[in-house]
Design a protein around this motif. Sequence first.
Motif, PDB file in Angstrom:
ATOM      1  N   LEU A  30     -12.085 -73.411 -12.809  1.00 52.13           N
ATOM      2  CA  LEU A  30     -11.436 -72.114 -12.968  1.00 52.13           C
ATOM      3  C   LEU A  30     -12.436 -71.061 -13.433  1.00 52.13           C
ATOM      4  N   SER A  67     -11.441 -66.448 -16.857  1.00 51.56           N
ATOM      5  CA  SER A  67     -10.101 -65.988 -17.239  1.00 51.56           C
ATOM      6  C   SER A  67      -9.036 -67.026 -16.879  1.00 51.56           C
ATOM      7  N   ASP A  68      -9.491 -68.279 -16.616  1.00 43.23           N
ATOM      8  CA  ASP A  68      -8.583 -69.393 -16.328  1.00 43.23           C
ATOM      9  C   ASP A  68      -7.718 -69.154 -15.097  1.00 43.23           C
ATOM     10  N   THR A  69      -8.315 -68.582 -14.074  1.00 45.19           N
ATOM     11  CA  THR A  69      -7.633 -68.412 -12.797  1.00 45.19           C
ATOM     12  C   THR A  69      -8.441 -69.114 -11.712  1.00 45.19           C
ATOM     13  N   TYR A  70      -7.784 -69.369 -10.592  1.00 41.74           N
ATOM     14  CA  TYR A  70      -8.484 -69.997  -9.470  1.00 41.74           C
ATOM     15  C   TYR A  70      -9.484 -69.009  -8.865  1.00 41.74           C
ATOM     16  N   GLN A  77     -11.601 -66.826  -6.306  1.00 41.08           N
ATOM     17  CA  GLN A  77     -11.353 -66.111  -5.060  1.00 41.08           C
ATOM     18  C   GLN A  77     -12.650 -65.818  -4.310  1.00 41.08           C
ATOM     19  N   GLY A 121      -3.966 -72.857  -5.775  1.00 43.48           N
ATOM     20  CA  GLY A 121      -3.917 -71.702  -6.661  1.00 43.48           C
ATOM     21  C   GLY A 121      -3.123 -70.534  -6.114  1.00 43.48           C
TER      22      GLY A 121
END
Length: 476
Positions: A140, A143-146, A148, A292
Amino acid sequence: MTQLLWLRCDLRSRDNTALNAAMAAGPTVALYVITPKQWLAHDDAPCKVDFWLRNLRLLAERLARLNVPLLVRHSDDWSGVPAVLAQVCQQHDVRAVHLNQEYGVNESRRDAAVAKRLRADNIALHSHLDQLLFAPGTLLTRSDTYFQVFGQFRKLCHARLQLGVPAVLAEPAAQAPLAIASDPLPEGVEHFAATSAQIHQHWPAGEDGASRALDDFAEQRLDDYQATRDFPALDGTSQLSPYLAAGVLSPRQCLHAALRINQGEFDSGSPGVVCWIGELLWREFYKHVLVGFPRVSMHRAFRRETDALPWRHAPEELAAWQAGNTGFPLIDAAMRQLRATGWMHNRLRMLVAMFLSKNLLIDWREGERWFMRHLIDGDLAANNGGWQWSASTGTDSVPYFRLFNPLSQSRRFDPDGSFIRTWVPELAHLSARDIHDPAALGGLFDAPAYPRPIVDLSRSRERALSAFKHLAELRP
């Protein structure tokens, strides 16, 4: 306790995580569920379904040597799968089911329904990481997102690989024989036409052959991969994607084969090896994107604003593209290769996708569907990712103003016209100069069976750029 191995897209006995775990836990029975209406709903190609069955037959032989019976059951679609598994578990007193994880909205819903049914029957379900090097959710952003952006994703993959490369599991030892007979395997599946002998010859089944193909590629052609991979007339790519899609090979086996000839390095050393490992990580990236951002597996664009693009309804042009009759030789050669072999060279996949989605301004979903209906290596994540990249609607996609020119691409990557001559034989008599753009010959063009170009490249480019620019103007 009897264990059940539920086989899906993992048709191998070596380096099969769920198989090893099941046989380590107790006497094991394998199950494969045939779901023809689900496959139709997912646009799976007849050649791919046939490839699954051919590989399943050879896997049954390997499982027999391990004394693992293979059961075959039928369900029209995935809605009936929970009941099928529950019935098999009851019949054979199974107390635990093992499966390798799959990704996509429908796959996740199916597996959740199975887990719920088994839980009600007090049967354990063990889900294993197998299709990927890294579990979705473990790579990740800060910011703990998948991710892009592929470059950032690859950088973290390299950092994790520095800590240790996932091991390749040996085939498990044979278990004691069980008093359970294997089921006969079908020769075909309803709704899916028989596959040609040419495709059978081009794509032999079985993990022994797949392993030999991997070793041959790694030892003979991988060093030159970066230099040769863009030339469709050359044997410069691995052509291992059908075996990866069906799980006849694992990504771990591919990674280890590459590292073996590159002194264990994955981000330095041979440019060919580094480039090919990058392609393995693109495959990984698109599967993480599938998890995600689940909308991409629901016929939605990753970039939501691009749903407002004014896609054209042009059925005659779409049909010409599908048939390989656009009047652009390299485009047509690629589309004919797809129909004949169930496969298309990777650079040509990008080229024909850009031509459809930008030069013709036809919805990329039409192309995505057509590819899935014909590809022997059809994979939701990779196919969707590739189409959205080319159409500039996806994650980390090509800028909208970048269009591959099919004529310049043809002259650059098929300079003597060898690939075109193979798949567009009505142009075989033309010179290496003329074969890329026969329409430029005007009245001297002597190939009445070959069509004139269906679109003006310059005008179609301006049309696509205008559509995307107008879209940008609409954004707040």
